[in-house]
Design an enzyme around this catalytic site. Structure first.
Site, short mmCIF file in Angstrom:
data_model
loop_
_atom_site.label_atom_id
_atom_site.label_comp_id
_atom_site.label_asym_id
_atom_site.label_seq_id
_atom_site.Cartn_x
_atom_site.Cartn_y
_atom_site.Cartn_z
N HIS A 91 0.82 -1.21 0.00
CA HIS A 91 0.00 0.00 0.00
C HIS A 91 0.86 1.27 0.00
O HIS A 91 2.04 1.25 0.35
CB HIS A 91 -0.92 0.02 1.23
CG HIS A 91 -0.16 0.01 2.53
ND1 HIS A 91 0.42 1.13 3.06
CD2 HIS A 91 0.13 -1.00 3.39
CE1 HIS A 91 1.03 0.83 4.20
NE2 HIS A 91 0.87 -0.47 4.42
N GLU A 109 -2.30 -7.04 7.46
CA GLU A 109 -1.01 -6.98 8.12
C GLU A 109 -0.98 -7.87 9.36
O GLU A 109 -2.02 -8.24 9.91
CB GLU A 109 -0.69 -5.52 8.49
CG GLU A 109 0.67 -5.29 9.13
CD GLU A 109 1.84 -5.73 8.27
OE1 GLU A 109 2.06 -6.96 8.19
OE2 GLU A 109 2.54 -4.86 7.70
#
EC number: 3.1.3.3
Length: 238
Positions: free
Chosen positions: A32, A107
């Site tokens: 990202h 994550e």
């Protein structure tokens, strides 16, 4: 010395029965764009953090790059906002109708380290900090965090499921530094994955049931935007 003759007709017929080019599935892994917490040096884990101004520009830059390459059949993303926002930009530019969320691409949960600044982690949460950088892969991080093995297992499982659904095709997957590190280490069996940079392009191929790293940590598309040089490095203490 006599010559060894080859029956050309027989050889030709044999080759027709063999698939010379193996079917290759290409997965373009993207970290990202930069977030407010990335820039501040805070530990995100599974806490939400928005893309900052640089991160938004990075999302545009990577979308423009991927939009000029072979069109993907699908765009997948972690269900965390920073990844989804990056993926939405890519999907729009690549003419993909939707972003498919995969929770197992999120994550790593880093327990009691989440929300702290990296520079204060060792002092405020020494046990969790030590566990995060430990070479003991089955060690869970105190405070509800995952072990490296738990992260790597779910990350690779998600990748396998995507590849199974898209045999011989090209797809884009937007995820996180910790996930990228886990995938790299599982595929290569290396001891370090180096720096995982925001909005980087990392390409893996699946051929004959074997994963291969094609390219890694490519940020050539960010030359006019810039990026945090420190990136994410789960192998070296800040």
């Amino acid at each position: 010395m006599g010559h060894e003759w080859i029956d050309a007709e027989r050889e030709f017929k044999w080759s027709e029965d063999v698939k010379v080019e193996s079917e290759v599935t290409e997965i373009v892994l993207v970290r990202h764009g930069e977030t407010t917490w990335n820039a501040a040096g805070r530990i995100q884990g599974q806490i939400e953090s928005d893309l900052n101004e640089v991160g938004l520009k990075q999302a545009v830059a990577i979308a423009e790059r991927l939009g000029k390459e072979e069109r993907p059949v699908a765009v997948y993303s972690s269900d965390l906002k920073r990844a989804k926002d990056t993926a939405l930009m890519i999907a729009k530019t690549c003419f993909c109708p939707e972003v498919i969320e995969v929770p197992d691409l999120k994550e790593r949960h880093v327990g009691s380290l989440q929300g702290l600044y990296w520079k204060e982690g060792a002092e405020k949460e020494p046990e969790a900090y030590s566990a995060f950088f430990s070479s003991q892969n089955d060690l869970e991080i105190p405070g509800g965090g995952e072990s490296f093995d738990q992260l790597a297992d779910r990350s690779m499982d998600a990748l396998e499921q995507i590849a199974k659904k898209h045999k011989g095709e090209r797809v884009i997957v937007v995820t996180h530094g910790g996930v990228l590190r886990a995938i790299y280490l599982r595929i290569t069996q290396a001891s370090s994955a180096g720096k995982l940079l925001n909005a980087s392009v990392n390409v893996v191929h699946l051929r004959d049931q074997k994963w291969i790293i094609d390219s890694w940590s490519d940020v050539s598309h960010l030359s006019s935007v810039g990026f945090l040089q420190r990136g994410f490095d789960g192998d070296a203490k800040p």
